[in-house]
Enzyme design. Structure first.
Site, short mmCIF file in Angstrom:
data_model
loop_
_atom_site.label_atom_id
_atom_site.label_comp_id
_atom_site.label_asym_id
_atom_site.label_seq_id
_atom_site.Cartn_x
_atom_site.Cartn_y
_atom_site.Cartn_z
N LYS A 1 8.99 8.94 11.13
CA LYS A 1 8.79 9.87 10.01
C LYS A 1 7.31 10.02 9.72
O LYS A 1 6.56 9.04 9.78
CB LYS A 1 9.55 9.36 8.78
CG LYS A 1 9.55 10.32 7.60
CD LYS A 1 10.41 9.78 6.45
CE LYS A 1 10.42 10.72 5.26
NZ LYS A 1 11.24 10.22 4.15
N SER B 1 14.75 13.19 2.28
CA SER B 1 13.58 13.81 2.88
C SER B 1 13.38 13.45 4.35
O SER B 1 12.58 14.10 5.02
CB SER B 1 12.34 13.39 2.09
OG SER B 1 12.13 12.00 2.22
N SER C 1 16.66 9.04 0.77
CA SER C 1 16.10 9.85 1.86
C SER C 1 16.41 9.38 3.28
O SER C 1 16.12 10.11 4.22
CB SER C 1 14.59 9.95 1.71
OG SER C 1 14.30 10.97 0.81
N1 GLN Z 1 15.77 13.47 -2.91
C1 GLN Z 1 15.13 12.43 -3.66
C2 GLN Z 1 13.83 12.96 -4.20
O1 GLN Z 1 13.58 14.09 -4.04
C3 GLN Z 1 14.92 11.24 -2.81
C4 GLN Z 1 13.74 11.32 -1.95
C5 GLN Z 1 13.47 10.07 -1.18
O2 GLN Z 1 14.29 9.15 -1.11
N2 GLN Z 1 12.28 10.01 -0.62
O3 GLN Z 1 13.09 12.25 -4.81
#
Ligand code: GLN
Length: 446
Positions: A52, A127, A151
């Site tokens: 990532k 994400s 995410s």
């Molecule tokens: N969707 C969540 C957010 O927007 C989680 C994101 C994540 O785990 N990095 O914060």
């Protein structure tokens, strides 16, 4: 060979932001030499991996999905990057993501959205959407993602792969670009549970470069995969099977519980009563931490720098206005507001207290049960564009993953069948540092 697959498929999927082709070939040659000379092989010998793009890789562009870092080449490796290398994995390149890991659909990437390999009109989740899609599409054998509020698990669920968020502190965050430091964890996305155990084995462990890294003994995760779940006590929170969860998803979860029952486990309904406060708590705390962490992107030290700023303040202002996308700005403003004097007690402090209550819910259930099971996400993957204008709806996609992040405990998402042709994820949640049980149950079910 991997690069050929990427060349064929990635134009449609959009999982990779940067390829590491030359270096990967060098690594492959080095591994060949290693084999030829009879040296011992690393745990992930020869496995093609994607990383990532918020995990730094020396000399290999690391963008965090942001225009701010569109040309940023780190001068050092993250601990996990080093550990993959030491385990003889081959890094194929860097994977697309929501900007600074803020999002749940990958549509917040400032480069391009990622498409779900199961249906190109749908999102892969986020994400770590690039990580999940790359594994699902067979472009990478495994990938690393990061999980702050879901995410790793939510995109794994949407893309039909296995995604593990380890206990907070088990895997070093050194070299992970910080979003919300008290929540961020790195973990593997893989095709199956055994691979997840292998990758976790390679990346877990204490690191003096991360002050929140836990100094615990790392068990042999592979030997935990016994297939035996007889007598296992499973808790199913009623809040995770309620109104907002798609009935087709619920049906798959019940079918999975039946499988575990047939293997000798028992399950009962329980309550995690503070679940309803989790999303609000998370968005306050995560945004507060983000507003502070992202202060380092000032136009001086890294990335984007405004060209003709008249003063230092103008330089900050113009660089940040230009470099950050709308969701990142929204979170910085929300976090700055919540931390402002006069508001701190009402928002940040209150959210910290709610976090403690949410964590206590888990502690209470774990007094009587070995594992908690529910869906990873309330629905299957949604259509691209269908939620972009509605951040609040988007935030609710993480309602079942966020409580786990706030409690700091480990959880895995494993595929548990299809609903209307799209993958459903089963979330298996364990006690802190009990990845062994999480993996054992996931493996027995799979
Ligand atoms: N969707 C969540 C957010 O927007 C989680 C994101 C994540 O785990 N990095 O914060």
């Amino acid at each position: 060979q991997s690069f050929q697959v990427i060349a064929e498929r990635d134009e449609r999927i959009g999982a990779f932001l940067t390829l590491n082709e030359e270096e990967a070939r060098n690594t492959a040659r080095r591994l060949d030499d290693k084999l030829a000379s009879g040296q011992p092989r690393g745990l992930l010998f020869g496995l093609p991996a994607g990383i990532k793009d918020n995990i730094v890789t020396e000399g290999l562009r690391t963008t965090c999905g942001s225009q701010f870092l569109a040309n940023f080449n780190p001068v050092y490796d993250a601990t996990v990057t080093r550990k993959l290398r030491e385990a003889d994995a081959v890094t194929l390149g860097k994977l697309n993501m929501d900007e600074f890991a803020m999002g749940g659909s990958n549509e917040n990437s400032s480069f391009r959205p990622v498409r779900n390999p199961w249906d190109l009109d749908r999102v892969p989740g986020g994400s770590s959407g690039g990580s999940a899609a790359a594994v699902a599409a067979g472009e990478a054998y495994f990938a690393l993602g990061s999980d702050t509020g879901g995410s790793i698990r939510q995109p794994a669920s949407y893309c039909g792969v296995v995604g593990l968020k380890p206990t907070y502190g088990l895997v070093s965050r050194f070299g992970l670009v910080a979003f919300a430091s008290s929540l961020d964890q790195i973990g593997p996305l893989t095709k199956n549970v055994e691979d997840s155990a292998y990758v976790l084995q390679a990346i877990a462990g204490h690191d003096h470069m991360d002050s929140t890294s836990a100094n615990v003994d790392i068990p042999d995760y592979l030997s935990a995969l016994t297939g035996d779940v007889r007598g296992l006590r499973i808790a199913v929170p009623k809040e995770y099977m309620g109104e907002g969860v798609d009935p087709a998803v619920k049906e798959k979860i019940l079918a999975a519980l039946k499988v575990l029952e047939d293997l000798g486990a028992v399950w009962e309904e329980v309550s995690l009563p503070h679940t309803e406060y989790a999303v609000a708590t998370y968005y306050l705390l995560a945004s507060s931490e983000a507003s502070s962490n992202l202060a380092r992107f000032d136009g001086v030290r890294y990335g984007t720098r405004a060209d003709h700023a008249g003063s230092l303040i103008d330089l900050y202002h113009e660089s940040r206005s230009k470099g950050f996308g709308p969701e990142v700005k929204r979170r910085i403003m929300l976090g700055t507001y919540a931390l402002s004097s006069g508001y701190y007690d009402a928002y940040y402090l209150k959210a910290q207290k709610a976090r403690t209550l949410i964590k206590q819910d888990f502690d209470n259930v774990f007094e009587n049960y070995d594992i908690i099971i529910g869906p990873t996400a309330p629905t299957t993957a949604f259509k691209l564009g269908s939620q972009v204008d509605d951040p609040l709806t988007m935030y609710l996609n993480d309602i079942l993953t966020i409580p786990v992040s706030l409690a700091g405990v480990p959880a895995i998402s494993v595929p548990c069948g299809l609903a209307d042709g799209l993958p459903v994820g089963l979330q298996i949640i364990g006690k802190a540092f009990d990845e062994s049980t999480v993996l054992r149950v996931a493996h027995a079910y799979e």
